[in-house]
Scaffold this motif. Structure first.
Motif, PDB file in Angstrom:
ATOM      1  N   VAL A   9       0.850  -1.197   0.000  1.00 26.16           N
ATOM      2  CA  VAL A   9       0.000   0.000   0.000  1.00 26.16           C
ATOM      3  C   VAL A   9       0.882   1.243   0.000  1.00 26.16           C
ATOM      4  O   VAL A   9       1.569   1.534   0.970  1.00 26.16           O
ATOM      5  N   ALA A  11       2.977   3.984  -3.118  1.00 27.86           N
ATOM      6  CA  ALA A  11       4.095   3.936  -4.064  1.00 27.86           C
ATOM      7  C   ALA A  11       4.999   5.149  -3.899  1.00 27.86           C
ATOM      8  O   ALA A  11       5.404   5.797  -4.863  1.00 27.86           O
ATOM      9  N   GLY A  15       7.359   2.116  -0.830  1.00 26.59           N
ATOM     10  CA  GLY A  15       6.649   1.136  -1.644  1.00 26.59           C
ATOM     11  C   GLY A  15       7.500   0.692  -2.823  1.00 26.59           C
ATOM     12  O   GLY A  15       7.553  -0.505  -3.165  1.00 26.59           O
ATOM     13  N   VAL A  32      -0.389  -0.630  -4.849  1.00 19.87           N
ATOM     14  CA  VAL A  32      -1.460   0.337  -5.121  1.00 19.87           C
ATOM     15  C   VAL A  32      -1.088   1.710  -4.557  1.00 19.87           C
ATOM     16  O   VAL A  32      -0.404   1.815  -3.547  1.00 19.87           O
ATOM     17  N   GLU A  33      -1.570   2.758  -5.225  1.00 19.68           N
ATOM     18  CA  GLU A  33      -1.228   4.135  -4.852  1.00 19.68           C
ATOM     19  C   GLU A  33      -2.465   5.015  -5.063  1.00 19.68           C
ATOM     20  O   GLU A  33      -3.079   4.963  -6.120  1.00 19.68           O
ATOM     21  N   ASP A  35      -2.610   8.287  -5.357  1.00 16.72           N
ATOM     22  CA  ASP A  35      -2.387   9.402  -6.277  1.00 16.72           C
ATOM     23  C   ASP A  35      -2.256   8.897  -7.708  1.00 16.72           C
ATOM     24  O   ASP A  35      -2.272   7.698  -7.955  1.00 16.72           O
ATOM     25  N   SER A  40       4.399  11.003  -4.890  1.00 14.93           N
ATOM     26  CA  SER A  40       3.714  12.291  -5.066  1.00 14.93           C
ATOM     27  C   SER A  40       4.181  13.318  -4.039  1.00 14.93           C
ATOM     28  O   SER A  40       4.136  14.519  -4.309  1.00 14.93           O
ATOM     29  N   THR A  98      -5.765   4.330  -6.759  1.00 17.21           N
ATOM     30  CA  THR A  98      -6.366   3.220  -6.028  1.00 17.21           C
ATOM     31  C   THR A  98      -6.083   3.423  -4.547  1.00 17.21           C
ATOM     32  O   THR A  98      -4.950   3.290  -4.097  1.00 17.21           O
ATOM     33  N   CYS A  99      -7.118   3.816  -3.827  1.00 16.95           N
ATOM     34  CA  CYS A  99      -6.942   4.195  -2.422  1.00 16.95           C
ATOM     35  C   CYS A  99      -7.474   3.096  -1.509  1.00 16.95           C
ATOM     36  O   CYS A  99      -8.644   2.705  -1.612  1.00 16.95           O
ATOM     37  N   GLY A 137       3.392   5.751   4.426  1.00 19.61           N
ATOM     38  CA  GLY A 137       4.156   6.932   4.812  1.00 19.61           C
ATOM     39  C   GLY A 137       3.788   7.560   6.151  1.00 19.61           C
ATOM     40  O   GLY A 137       2.683   7.419   6.657  1.00 19.61           O
ATOM     41  N   ALA A 352       6.852  -0.529   6.102  1.00 20.39           N
ATOM     42  CA  ALA A 352       8.129  -0.029   5.585  1.00 20.39           C
ATOM     43  C   ALA A 352       8.086   1.488   5.602  1.00 20.39           C
ATOM     44  O   ALA A 352       7.132   2.092   5.103  1.00 20.39           O
ATOM     45  N   GLY A 358      14.122   8.054   7.665  1.00 21.45           N
ATOM     46  CA  GLY A 358      14.431   8.530   6.332  1.00 21.45           C
ATOM     47  C   GLY A 358      14.634   7.416   5.320  1.00 21.45           C
ATOM     48  O   GLY A 358      14.178   6.279   5.505  1.00 21.45           O
ATOM     49  N   ILE A 362      14.154   3.299   5.245  1.00 19.45           N
ATOM     50  CA  ILE A 362      13.262   2.679   4.256  1.00 19.45           C
ATOM     51  C   ILE A 362      13.970   1.529   3.558  1.00 19.45           C
ATOM     52  O   ILE A 362      13.422   0.432   3.403  1.00 19.45           O
TER      53      ILE A 362
HETATM   54  C1  LIG Z   1      10.203  17.907   2.886  1.00 23.52           C
HETATM   55  C2  LIG Z   1      10.808  16.554   3.210  1.00 23.52           C
HETATM   56  C3  LIG Z   1      12.171  16.331   3.012  1.00 23.52           C
HETATM   57  C4  LIG Z   1      12.760  15.088   3.310  1.00 23.52           C
HETATM   58  N1  LIG Z   1      14.091  14.914   3.073  1.00 23.52           N
HETATM   59  C5  LIG Z   1      14.678  13.709   3.355  1.00 23.52           C
HETATM   60  C6  LIG Z   1      16.069  13.475   3.095  1.00 23.52           C
HETATM   61  O1  LIG Z   1      16.802  14.361   2.658  1.00 23.52           O
HETATM   62  N2  LIG Z   1      16.606  12.269   3.379  1.00 23.52           N
HETATM   63  C7  LIG Z   1      15.837  11.258   3.891  1.00 23.52           C
HETATM   64  O2  LIG Z   1      16.365  10.170   4.124  1.00 23.52           O
HETATM   65  N3  LIG Z   1      14.524  11.456   4.156  1.00 23.52           N
HETATM   66  C8  LIG Z   1      13.915  12.644   3.901  1.00 23.52           C
HETATM   67  N4  LIG Z   1      12.576  12.830   4.166  1.00 23.52           N
HETATM   68  C9  LIG Z   1      11.828  11.753   4.855  1.00 23.52           C
HETATM   69  C10 LIG Z   1      11.397  10.576   3.957  1.00 23.52           C
HETATM   70  O3  LIG Z   1      12.491   9.972   3.351  1.00 23.52           O
HETATM   71  C11 LIG Z   1      10.418  10.974   2.893  1.00 23.52           C
HETATM   72  O4  LIG Z   1       9.306  11.508   3.549  1.00 23.52           O
HETATM   73  C12 LIG Z   1       9.986   9.790   1.991  1.00 23.52           C
HETATM   74  O5  LIG Z   1       9.232  10.300   0.912  1.00 23.52           O
HETATM   75  C13 LIG Z   1       9.168   8.766   2.728  1.00 23.52           C
HETATM   76  O6  LIG Z   1       8.787   7.753   1.830  1.00 23.52           O
HETATM   77  P1  LIG Z   1       7.520   6.838   2.060  1.00 23.52           P
HETATM   78  O7  LIG Z   1       7.368   5.999   0.841  1.00 23.52           O
HETATM   79  O8  LIG Z   1       7.628   6.167   3.368  1.00 23.52           O
HETATM   80  O9  LIG Z   1       6.288   7.855   2.216  1.00 23.52           O
HETATM   81  P2  LIG Z   1       5.630   8.801   1.101  1.00 23.52           P
HETATM   82  O10 LIG Z   1       6.652   9.408   0.227  1.00 23.52           O
HETATM   83  O11 LIG Z   1       4.711   9.703   1.861  1.00 23.52           O
HETATM   84  O12 LIG Z   1       4.786   7.777   0.222  1.00 23.52           O
HETATM   85  C14 LIG Z   1       3.630   7.112   0.703  1.00 23.52           C
HETATM   86  C15 LIG Z   1       2.668   6.930  -0.448  1.00 23.52           C
HETATM   87  O13 LIG Z   1       1.520   6.211   0.003  1.00 23.52           O
HETATM   88  C16 LIG Z   1       0.361   6.754  -0.594  1.00 23.52           C
HETATM   89  N5  LIG Z   1      -0.799   6.417   0.249  1.00 23.52           N
HETATM   90  C17 LIG Z   1      -1.086   6.885   1.491  1.00 23.52           C
HETATM   91  N6  LIG Z   1      -2.228   6.343   1.958  1.00 23.52           N
HETATM   92  C18 LIG Z   1      -2.682   5.503   0.985  1.00 23.52           C
HETATM   93  C19 LIG Z   1      -3.835   4.653   0.859  1.00 23.52           C
HETATM   94  N7  LIG Z   1      -4.745   4.544   1.853  1.00 23.52           N
HETATM   95  N8  LIG Z   1      -3.989   3.932  -0.276  1.00 23.52           N
HETATM   96  C20 LIG Z   1      -3.076   4.032  -1.293  1.00 23.52           C
HETATM   97  N9  LIG Z   1      -1.970   4.822  -1.225  1.00 23.52           N
HETATM   98  C21 LIG Z   1      -1.785   5.548  -0.106  1.00 23.52           C
HETATM   99  C22 LIG Z   1       0.657   8.243  -0.659  1.00 23.52           C
HETATM  100  O14 LIG Z   1      -0.125   8.879  -1.659  1.00 23.52           O
HETATM  101  C23 LIG Z   1       2.156   8.268  -0.980  1.00 23.52           C
HETATM  102  O15 LIG Z   1       2.428   8.339  -2.361  1.00 23.52           O
HETATM  103  C24 LIG Z   1      11.955  14.048   3.855  1.00 23.52           C
HETATM  104  C25 LIG Z   1      10.590  14.285   4.073  1.00 23.52           C
HETATM  105  C26 LIG Z   1      10.002  15.511   3.753  1.00 23.52           C
HETATM  106  C27 LIG Z   1       8.532  15.719   4.018  1.00 23.52           C
END
Ligand SMILES: Cc1cc2nc3c(=O)[nH]c(=O)nc-3n(C[C@H](O)[C@H](O)[C@H](O)COP(=O)(O)OP(=O)(O)OC[C@H]3O[C@@H](n4cnc5c(N)ncnc54)[C@H](O)[C@@H]3O)c2cc1C
Ligand SMILES: *[C@@H]1O[C@H](CO)[C@@H](O)[C@H](O)[C@H]1NC(C)=O
Length: 385
Positions: A9, A11, A15, A32-33, A35, A40, A98-99, A137, A352, A358, A362
């Protein structure tokens, strides 16, 4: 009804890393994602001048390095390109729009039963999965504090995820609320675009340079954390001097231990501190209320602003859709177990990217989870259902 071995769940980077690790072990999955694109947060919800805060060696996803000529601190556009290349390399094909709306564990069938909404067609999709990976996330929803009078504030009030650049605020007075990396960098961006900028800094923070943090992260592999922390604090005091008269105080815990214990990161200075020292950016304390466009501070100051940017972080929304995940996540939708035992729940449920570590965190989660799935995977389990 779609039978899938593993459902991922989300991307975002987590993911995608998960998908790549499963492919590496020849385990089929569906991702599934909600957005219409991957990552995004990085494509649509990040400000223009954003670079990865950490050096590239701490920001790689599994099984693919950055090009050797990439800069140490990767700019946003280059990180997005890396994710695009990563998606191509591992042939990752998320089902977009796909939410996931609910996931329940079916004790009779020993499977996860997932309901998702196809947002393009407006219909419901049901998945049955043996393994479920939460990769939605830590930054799923905007966190905006309750402030009396905010609803009647006549100016623009936006969350940092909608902030792009200071250009559109030029000549105005803007208040940034929140002093994490985003807040401090947005304040700098505003001030350098000719905006009269104030920032609310309520709690103690560690301010570091990116080089000092890089050194700290490297030393942490070889030395005890409290020793590394002492070095970092000394370096910060040497570089920035005593910032307490500018309204910035240091936490009692050192930066590396604070990160490990609470997930709170040190702030990496992009030039903000210099502008604060020069009085170009004003530091403010807690807000008591807002009346019209006047913000009243607990200090008694009353200042009018044209706009407010909330750099007050995010919250996880996993608890809104995940049922039977109590063994893995707490009431805030974050892992209940401490690192490094945070990524695994009961009944082949995993998360994950929720341990506030960070991209390096991940990458580690994705590898651990994929290996665990591999050890339990009976091929082809789905042929028999
Ligand atoms: C401004 C900013 C800067 C950052 N800089 C760094 C950095 O320099 N180095 C570092 O290591 N980390 C950094 N981070 C922290 C982290 O690495 C990032 O936030 C990273 O994008 C996290 O990845 P993720 O896949 O866990 O979450 P996300 O990128 O948030 O991805 C999660 C995805 O799940 C989708 N989703 C959520 N709910 C659902 C649902 N119910 N059904 C389907 N899809 C869903 C969302 O649309 C999203 O696309 C930063 C964070 C931010 C906010
Ligand atoms: C800039 O903001 C400060 C408050 O932070 C205010 O006192 C000052 O009058 C403002 N200056 C201008 C030119 O608007």
């Amino acid at each position: 009804m779609e039978n899938v071995p593993v459902l991922i769940v989300g991307a975002g980077p987590a993911g995608l890393a998960m998908a790549a690790c499963l492919t590496h072990l020849s385990i089929p999955y569906v991702i599934v994602e909600r957005d219409d694109c991957s990552a995004s947060l990085w494509r649509n919800r990040a400000y223009d001048r954003l670079k990865l805060h950490l050096a590239k060696e701490f920001c790689e996803l599994p099984h693919m390095s950055y090009p050797t000529d990439a800069p140490t601190y990767i700019p946003k556009a280059m990180f997005v390109k890396y994710l695009n290349d990563y998606t191509m390399r591992f042939n990752i094909q998320p089902k977009y729009l796909t939410c996931v709306e609910s996931s329940t564990y079916d004790n009779d069938k020993k499977c996860w039963s997932i309901v998702a909404r196809d947002m393009a067609e407006g219909k419901t999709i049901n998945f049955v999965a043996k393994f479920l990976v939460v990769a939605s996330g830590e930054n799923s929803a905007e966190n905006i504090p309750v402030i009396p009078g905010l609803d009647n504030f006549p100016g623009e009030a936006i969350h940092s995820s909608r902030y792009k650049s200071g250009k559109s605020f030029s000549g105005k007075s803007v208040l940034v609320i929140g002093s994490g990396n985003s807040g401090m960098e947005i304040a700098y961006d505003l001030a350098t675009h000719g905006v009269n900028t104030s920032i609310v800094i309520r709690s103690p923070i560690h301010v570091m340079t990116k080089e000092v943090i890089r050194l700290g992260m490297t030393l942490a592999h070889h030395l005890p954390l409290n020793l590394v922390d002492n070095l970092l604090v000394m370096a910060a005091k040497f570089i920035f001097g005593d910032l307490s008269r500018h309204g910035i105080t240091m936490p009692k815990m050192g930066p590396m231990i604070l990160k490990t214990k609470t997930g709170r990161s040190a702030v990496i200075d992009v030039g903000t501190v210099g502008l604060i020292k020069k009085g170009i950016i004003q530091v403010k304390g807690s807000i008591s209320k807002i009346i019209g466009n006047i913000v009243k501070f607990q200090s008694g100051d009353e200042i009018s602003f044209d706009a407010i940017v909330f750099a007050t972080g995010y919250k996880s929304t996993t608890n809104m859709w995940l049922k039977n995940g109590e063994s893995m996540l707490n009431d805030n939708g974050l892992p209940s177990n401490d690192y490094p035992n945070h990524w695994k729940g009961e009944n082949r449920l995993y998360c994950a990217g929720l341990a506030r570590r960070g991209l390096a965190g991940i990458a580690m989660d994705a590898k651990n989870i994929a290996n665990d799935i591999k050890s339990k995977f009976e091929f082809p389990w789905f042929a028999s259902t």
